[in-house]
Design a protein around this motif. Structure first.
Motif, PDB file in Angstrom:
ATOM      1  N   ALA A  63      11.002  10.345   5.542  1.00  0.00           N
ATOM      2  CA  ALA A  63      12.433  10.885   4.712  1.00  0.00           C
ATOM      3  C   ALA A  63      12.966  11.791   5.612  1.00  0.00           C
ATOM      4  CB  ALA A  63      11.858  11.364   3.465  1.00  0.00           C
ATOM      5  N   VAL A  64      14.535  12.034   5.405  1.00  0.00           N
ATOM      6  CA  VAL A  64      15.311  12.675   6.007  1.00  0.00           C
ATOM      7  C   VAL A  64      16.350  13.130   5.237  1.00  0.00           C
ATOM      8  CG1 VAL A  64      15.223  11.379   8.211  1.00  0.00           C
ATOM      9  CG2 VAL A  64      16.882  10.716   6.636  1.00  0.00           C
ATOM     10  N   GLY A  65      16.878  14.571   5.578  1.00  0.00           N
ATOM     11  CA  GLY A  65      17.931  15.047   4.660  1.00  0.00           C
ATOM     12  C   GLY A  65      18.286  16.350   4.957  1.00  0.00           C
ATOM     13  N   GLU A  66      18.551  17.097   4.069  1.00  0.00           N
ATOM     14  CA  GLU A  66      19.389  18.542   4.312  1.00  0.00           C
ATOM     15  C   GLU A  66      19.057  19.258   5.685  1.00  0.00           C
ATOM     16  OE1 GLU A  66      17.392  21.648   1.468  1.00  0.00           O
ATOM     17  OE2 GLU A  66      19.597  20.834   1.310  1.00  0.00           O
ATOM     18  N   ARG A  67      19.719  19.731   6.442  1.00  0.00           N
ATOM     19  CA  ARG A  67      19.574  20.669   7.640  1.00  0.00           C
ATOM     20  C   ARG A  67      18.596  19.941   8.498  1.00  0.00           C
ATOM     21  NH1 ARG A  67      19.853  26.569   3.994  1.00  0.00           N
ATOM     22  NH2 ARG A  67      21.738  26.227   3.303  1.00  0.00           N
ATOM     23  N   GLY A  68      18.728  19.127   8.958  1.00  0.00           N
ATOM     24  CA  GLY A  68      17.883  18.206   9.839  1.00  0.00           C
ATOM     25  C   GLY A  68      16.482  18.103   9.397  1.00  0.00           C
ATOM     26  N   ASP A  74       1.267  10.056   5.292  1.00  0.00           N
ATOM     27  CA  ASP A  74       0.354   8.940   5.878  1.00  0.00           C
ATOM     28  C   ASP A  74      -0.407   8.457   4.573  1.00  0.00           C
ATOM     29  OD1 ASP A  74       1.296   8.485   8.428  1.00  0.00           O
ATOM     30  OD2 ASP A  74       0.212  10.472   8.975  1.00  0.00           O
ATOM     31  N   ASP A  75      -0.020   9.032   3.338  1.00  0.00           N
ATOM     32  CA  ASP A  75      -1.142   8.697   2.308  1.00  0.00           C
ATOM     33  C   ASP A  75       0.012   8.257   1.010  1.00  0.00           C
ATOM     34  OD1 ASP A  75       0.251  11.152   1.529  1.00  0.00           O
ATOM     35  OD2 ASP A  75      -1.624  12.420   1.280  1.00  0.00           O
ATOM     36  N   ALA A  76       0.799   7.367   1.105  1.00  0.00           N
ATOM     37  CA  ALA A  76       1.500   6.739   0.416  1.00  0.00           C
ATOM     38  C   ALA A  76       2.500   7.929  -0.405  1.00  0.00           C
ATOM     39  CB  ALA A  76       0.695   5.896  -0.520  1.00  0.00           C
ATOM     40  N   GLY A  77       2.897   8.867   0.158  1.00  0.00           N
ATOM     41  CA  GLY A  77       3.529   9.755  -0.676  1.00  0.00           C
ATOM     42  C   GLY A  77       2.981  10.853  -1.129  1.00  0.00           C
ATOM     43  N   GLN A  78       1.611  10.876  -1.221  1.00  0.00           N
ATOM     44  CA  GLN A  78       0.965  12.053  -1.913  1.00  0.00           C
ATOM     45  C   GLN A  78       1.178  13.398  -1.254  1.00  0.00           C
ATOM     46  OE1 GLN A  78      -2.930  10.477  -4.023  1.00  0.00           O
ATOM     47  NE2 GLN A  78      -2.493   9.016  -2.465  1.00  0.00           N
ATOM     48  N   GLU A 348       2.608   1.614   1.011  1.00  0.00           N
ATOM     49  CA  GLU A 348       1.608   0.354   1.377  1.00  0.00           C
ATOM     50  C   GLU A 348       0.778   0.257  -0.203  1.00  0.00           C
ATOM     51  OE1 GLU A 348      -1.848  -0.524   4.690  1.00  0.00           O
ATOM     52  OE2 GLU A 348      -1.547   1.589   4.032  1.00  0.00           O
ATOM     53  N   ASP A 349       0.772   1.160  -0.619  1.00  0.00           N
ATOM     54  CA  ASP A 349      -0.112   0.853  -1.784  1.00  0.00           C
ATOM     55  C   ASP A 349       0.483   0.311  -3.060  1.00  0.00           C
ATOM     56  OD1 ASP A 349       1.282   3.366  -2.676  1.00  0.00           O
ATOM     57  OD2 ASP A 349      -0.537   4.378  -3.322  1.00  0.00           O
ATOM     58  N   GLY A 350       1.922   0.026  -3.200  1.00  0.00           N
ATOM     59  CA  GLY A 350       2.613  -0.485  -4.103  1.00  0.00           C
ATOM     60  C   GLY A 350       3.229   0.405  -4.889  1.00  0.00           C
ATOM     61  N   SER A 351       3.046   1.977  -4.541  1.00  0.00           N
ATOM     62  CA  SER A 351       3.759   2.802  -5.270  1.00  0.00           C
ATOM     63  C   SER A 351       5.131   3.026  -4.745  1.00  0.00           C
ATOM     64  CB  SER A 351       3.167   4.097  -5.197  1.00  0.00           C
ATOM     65  OG  SER A 351       3.164   4.763  -3.820  1.00  0.00           O
ATOM     66  N   MET A 361      10.284  11.771  -5.771  1.00  0.00           N
ATOM     67  CA  MET A 361       9.581  11.283  -6.864  1.00  0.00           C
ATOM     68  C   MET A 361       8.895  10.289  -6.303  1.00  0.00           C
ATOM     69  SD  MET A 361      10.914   9.562 -10.353  1.00  0.00           S
ATOM     70  CE  MET A 361      11.608  11.054 -11.174  1.00  0.00           C
ATOM     71  N   ARG A 362       7.553  10.394  -6.917  1.00  0.00           N
ATOM     72  CA  ARG A 362       6.419   9.201  -6.628  1.00  0.00           C
ATOM     73  C   ARG A 362       6.227   8.463  -7.774  1.00  0.00           C
ATOM     74  NH1 ARG A 362       0.824   8.535  -6.048  1.00  0.00           N
ATOM     75  NH2 ARG A 362       0.191   6.783  -4.469  1.00  0.00           N
ATOM     76  N   LEU A 363       6.398   6.978  -7.972  1.00  0.00           N
ATOM     77  CA  LEU A 363       5.977   6.237  -9.064  1.00  0.00           C
ATOM     78  C   LEU A 363       4.694   5.579  -8.826  1.00  0.00           C
ATOM     79  CD1 LEU A 363       9.109   5.212 -10.714  1.00  0.00           C
ATOM     80  CD2 LEU A 363       7.496   6.691 -11.704  1.00  0.00           C
ATOM     81  N   THR A 364       3.443   5.585  -9.355  1.00  0.00           N
ATOM     82  CA  THR A 364       2.332   4.641  -8.960  1.00  0.00           C
ATOM     83  C   THR A 364       2.965   3.403  -9.319  1.00  0.00           C
ATOM     84  OG1 THR A 364       1.165   5.028 -10.904  1.00  0.00           O
ATOM     85  CG2 THR A 364       0.953   6.525  -9.187  1.00  0.00           C
ATOM     86  N   ALA A 365       2.174   2.197  -8.997  1.00  0.00           N
ATOM     87  CA  ALA A 365       2.399   0.947  -9.353  1.00  0.00           C
ATOM     88  C   ALA A 365       2.055   1.013 -10.927  1.00  0.00           C
ATOM     89  CB  ALA A 365       1.431  -0.111  -8.674  1.00  0.00           C
ATOM     90  N   ASN A 366       1.128   1.512 -11.577  1.00  0.00           N
ATOM     91  CA  ASN A 366       0.995   1.399 -13.041  1.00  0.00           C
ATOM     92  C   ASN A 366       1.923   2.172 -13.792  1.00  0.00           C
ATOM     93  OD1 ASN A 366      -1.384   0.019 -12.846  1.00  0.00           O
ATOM     94  ND2 ASN A 366      -2.673   1.729 -12.913  1.00  0.00           N
ATOM     95  N   GLU A 367       2.491   3.383 -13.122  1.00  0.00           N
ATOM     96  CA  GLU A 367       3.609   4.037 -13.879  1.00  0.00           C
ATOM     97  C   GLU A 367       4.951   3.068 -13.838  1.00  0.00           C
ATOM     98  OE1 GLU A 367       2.574   8.496 -13.030  1.00  0.00           O
ATOM     99  OE2 GLU A 367       3.612   7.521 -11.190  1.00  0.00           O
TER     100      GLU A 367
END
Length: 385
Positions: A63-68, A74-78, A348-351, A361-367
């Motif tokens: 992910a990229v954003g403010e101020r560089g 490597d764990d699906a966004g956890q 990769e895990d469907g989240s 924000m991370r939403l799991t596949a079930n969420e």
């Protein structure tokens, strides 16, 4: 031309502003230049920073954003780590050609590249160099024009605009990038800026003179479908080439609202996303654009297609829309938390990972499944990550 008028207005304001404000303006310009030379600062809580885009590099999320700021997971966004970045100007878009090689663009006309999956980045273009490239290309076109021809008149305008870019310095943002089927990398941005590289960013050429954009409207994005390439942006600006090597021509939509995002579906359709919840769909290359009705009236800016074929669109008012029929009909998902979204991608895990002005924000596949249930309340969850 629109951008020339804008410059005239800025110059006209200076006497009314007073001499006392000229020094602060100079200081602001100096700070902008320093942003190209100052590495991004380490942040204590990167998941709560403001982000503009997120993408996949094989299994890794970046992910990229403010101020560089660039972060990767490597764990699906956890959990997330911050990358080493040589600039501190805001980054607006990021793409990867494979698991290791990627590019990002942003303010000050900056283009960054990485060959270690986003852990470290180096600068390969900035607004000052880009302006000089524009001037070289414009002068070449002028010299090749016949005296008194329309091409010469257009060449003179291009030279004037390029000289203005050089005089104003590195203050124009790049807003998107794409890998074109001819093997080149394109970057586009404000005031009609467009550049390409055939060698992964080591050298660049201006493409401004190739594009039918006489008013110098801003490009907000690039879309690629099969061998078809489109550039879109301000006031419904839309130019296309059936193949990357062919001339670009102006295309039209039934609306002149600005276009902020696009999504090429695996089945062939291409979608354009825009102002006030507007969306457009073209079934195949060269096919007409059909309006897609959406249940929102705030701008849509990004989309993704999940592994199972579902299409998701994100909006600046925190909306998340879902389609089960290839982007022809959409319904809103019920989220327990929302904020202005700017990008999304599937892990990769469907989240689902969404980024925006308040972090990640991370939403799991079930969420995600629960949020899509027609009569279910919004799922309780922890957000941001």
């Amino acid at each position: 031309m629109k951008n020339v008028i804008g410059v005239t207005r800025r110059v006209a304001l200076l006497p009314a502003m007073g001499v006392g404000l000229i020094y602060p303006l100079a200081q602001a310009a100096e700070r902008k230049v320093k942003a190209l030379e100052t590495p991004a600062l380490k942040v204590a809580r990167p998941t709560l920073a403001a982000y503009q885009a997120v993408t996949r590099a094989d299994k890794r999320l970046v992910a990229v954003g403010e101020r560089g700021l660039v972060v990767y997971s490597d764990d699906a966004g956890q959990s997330w780590k911050q990358a080493s970045v040589p600039v501190s100007c805001t980054l607006t878009a990021v793409r990867f050609a494979d698991a290791k090689r990627g590019w990002a663009v942003g303010n000050m006309g900056v283009v960054l590249t990485t060959d270690d999956a986003g852990e470290s980045w180096r600068r390969c273009l900035d607004g000052q160099t880009a302006a000089q490239l524009s001037l070289v290309a414009a002068r070449a076109q002028l010299e090749a024009s016949k005296p008194g021809s329309d091409a010469m008149a257009q060449g003179n305008l291009l030279v004037e605009d390029a000289q203005r870019l050089v005089a104003e310095g590195a203050d124009k943002p790049l807003l998107d990038l794409a890998f074109i089927d001819d093997g080149s990398l394109w970057v586009v941005g404000a005031f009609g800026m467009a550049f390409s590289s055939a060698d992964g960013g080591r050298s660049w050429k201006s493409q401004i003179h190739r594009l039918p954009n006489p008013e110098g409207l801003s490009y907000y994005g690039l879309a690629q479908r099969n061998r078809e390439c489109l550039l879109y942006g301000e006031q419904g600006l839309l130019v296309r080439a059936p193949q990357a090597v062919e001339p670009y021509t102006a295309d039209t939509l039934p609306s002149n609202g600005s276009l902020f995002g696009s999504l090429a579906l695996r089945e062939g359709p291409l979608m354009l996303l825009g102002l006030r919840g507007k969306a457009w769909r073209s079934a195949e290359p060269g096919a007409p654009w059909a309006a897609v009705q959406t249940p929102v009236d705030a701008s849509l800016v990004a989309g993704t297609q999940l592994t199972d074929g579902r299409v998701l669109l994100a909006g600046v008012a925190g909306q998340l829309l879902q389609s089960h029929d290839g982007g022809q009909h959409f319904r809103p998902l019920a989220l327990s938390d929302r904020f202005p979204f700017t990008g999304l991608t599937e892990a990769e895990d469907g989240s689902l990972l969404l980024v925006g002005m308040r972090g990640i924000m991370r939403l799991t596949a079930n969420e995600l499944k629960t949020a899509a249930a027609p009569s279910s309340p919004a799922p309780a969850r922890k957000s941001p990550v």
